[in-house]
Enzyme design. Structure first.
Site: not given
Length: 539
Positions: A204, A272
């Protein structure tokens, strides 16, 4: 069962994202869990995915639905137990599906023991584990950095009489990656899950790990350069050039340490990249050279506006210029954006063309749960909203709940077979019931059957997984390119609703993908209807 170690399993893999709160509830509390996922793995295997990515299920106060971690090495009771996770991994491996989990390393919950200790004083053992800073002389925050979730990225803490950094919610303080012990603790947590059989990680906000040690202000971003790929248009976060609060060069060395941690296990990672100005450049830095993460996904195909032929060409031209050996992971939808069927206003015919396109591009791909059913964005009323992001910016931005509503398995109950509870944590949109798995299962013309056929076609033509990709050329709405490797494929897509035409390259070509609706190859110009495409093999 342990899958055969293959250090390149990720290259060209199809990764299916599971948002665990919304996949399957096994105990009737209205919230999906790990036990619920296990019997549904057969659906994913039949779809043809190579791996699953499970959004966070770690211990958490759930202020941001698991992306605020309070224990990196345990399962939140809401989702089950470590034994449930082990059973999930075992069953996935039996089905030849690899398991990736979502690691949130840039920040923790403010309930994490590390932060509770850090905020007690300026001289405790973890005092420098988070990003603390003095106020300016007038008491205002140290920098002009903004939170993606609105307002300043700095929160005052009365105990230390300092500000702490939070790029997201105030309850999500940022870890200080400039402290070596923080890096080691996170690598230890990574190893904990590798030892449990995890095959990889989705990282993330991978470019948020480091901040500028000198705490320099971000410069303004000229209005003509602003876009809404990272944050909604109404968010002033888009008014800055994010040079100093994220995407710092120090991150490269940490990613090398992370890759070295994965190597003995044959595991892989996809990061990401949350940067709307330099996403492709950052992806190139993070995935090139073979010593950092294997894959990243930027936001170019997750953008609000429908991806056009020119968008596609621009994206791949820039990627080729930045780092030809970088490996992307492409997706149209995930748990943070409006489902692409709605976002781009796609009729089913166009949705089918776009999934064939995705399966034809160089890189790995991610599919988001329910995408294979052709689900539109759910309508969620304000009273049912759960997402703090949507509550903050309502009604101009309705948040992320519309893409997070429960998966629909059957059509004959209001919860779509997701739960036996009277009401799930989010309501099921009645329009979704008509697209439930059970409804589509016996229909050879359904979107579900089509997705299965597309993934089977990709497996049957390994060049689509790991072959070279020539430059994209465009003519109006048509984008075309070659894939070369085990064979040579010509791919051309009409990304518009009007008719168009395309001419085959020199040579002899044979139609492939007829089962997907590819336009038959003929001599001379090939006429493409709106959203039509050509797939041809050189013979």
């Amino acid at each position: 069962m342990t899958l055969k170690k293959d250090p390149d399993w990720w290259r060209g893999a199809v990764i299916y994202q599971i948002y665990p709160r919304s996949y399957q509830d096994s105990n009737g509390d209205g919230i999906g869990d790990l036990k619920g996922i296990i019997p549904r793995l057969d659906h994913i295997a039949r779809l043809g995915a190579d791996a699953i990515w499970i959004s966070p299920f770690f211990t958490s106060p759930m202020k941001d639905f698991g992306y605020d971690v309070s224990d990196y090495c345990d399962v939140d009771p809401m989702f089950g137990t470590l034994a449930d996770f082990d059973a999930l991994v075992a069953r996935a491996h039996e089905l030849n599906i690899r398991v990736m989990i979502d690691l949130v390393l840039s920040h923790t919950s403010d309930q994490h023991p590390w932060f509770r200790e850090s905020r007690q004083s300026r001289d405790n053992a973890k005092a420098d584990w988070y990003v603390w800073a003095e106020p300016k002389p007038d008491g205002t925050p140290p920098t002009n950095w903004l939170s993606i979730f609105g307002g300043s990225a700095w929160q005052w803490d009365a105990r230390r009489e300092q500000y702490y950094l939070h790029n997201f919610l105030t309850s999500q303080p940022d870890l200080n990656f400039h402290t070596p012990k923080v890096q080691q603790a996170l690598l230890d947590a990574t190893r904990f899950w590798l030892e449990r059989g995890v095959d990889g990680f989705r990282l993330d906000t991978i470019n948020f790990y480091f901040h500028d040690k000198n705490l320099r202000d971000n410069p303004p971003l000229p209005p003509q350069e602003r876009n809404d790929r990272t944050a909604p248009k109404v968010n002033p976060y888009n008014h800055q050039m994010h040079l100093f609060d994220k995407s710092r060069p120090e991150n490269l060395e940490f990613l090398r340490k992370f890759r070295a941690t994965l190597a003995p296990y044959g595991a892989a990672a996809v990061g990401e990249v949350g940067d709307s100005e330099r996403g492709l450049q950052i992806m190139a830095q993070y995935t090139s050279g073979g010593d950092k993460v294997q894959m990243c996904y930027p936001f170019e195909l997750l953008q609000p506006a429908r991806v056009t032929a020119d968008d596609l060409k621009s994206t791949f031209d820039q990627l080729a210029a930045e780092a030809p050996d970088a490996w992307p992971c492409w997706s149209y939808s995930n748990h943070d954006v409006v489902r692409h069927i709605t976002r781009w206003g796609l009729p089913d015919t166009a949705a089918r063309s776009y999934i064939v396109l995705l399966a034809s591009l160089r890189g790995s791909i991610c599919l988001y749960q329910g995408e294979e059913l052709g689900l539109p964005e759910a309508e969620v009323g304000f009273d049912d909203l759960q997402d703090p992001y949507g509550i903050e910016f309502w009604p101009e931005f309705k948040g992320r709940d519309g893409c997070r509503t429960p998966m629909v398995w059957v059509s004959d109950n209001g919860n779509g077979g997701f739960s036996t509870a009277e009401k799930g944590w989010l309501p099921v949109d009645p329009r979704h019931l008509a697209r439930a798995v059970a409804v589509q299962e016996g229909d050879a013309q359904s979107m579900l059957a089509y997705y299965r056929s597309v993934l089977a076609f990709r497996r049957a033509h390994p060049v689509l997984r790991d072959g070279d990709m020539g430059p994209i050329t465009t003519k109006g709405d048509v984008a075309q390119f070659l894939r070369r490797g085990h064979e040579t494929l010509f791919c051309a897509f009409n990304l518009g609703e009007g008719a168009a035409s395309v001419r085959l390259p020199e040579g002899t070509w044979q139609t492939v993908g007829a089962e997907l609706g590819a336009v038959p190859v003929e001599t001379g110009e090939i006429h493409l209807p709106g959203w039509g495409f050509v797939l041809a093999r050189q013979v």
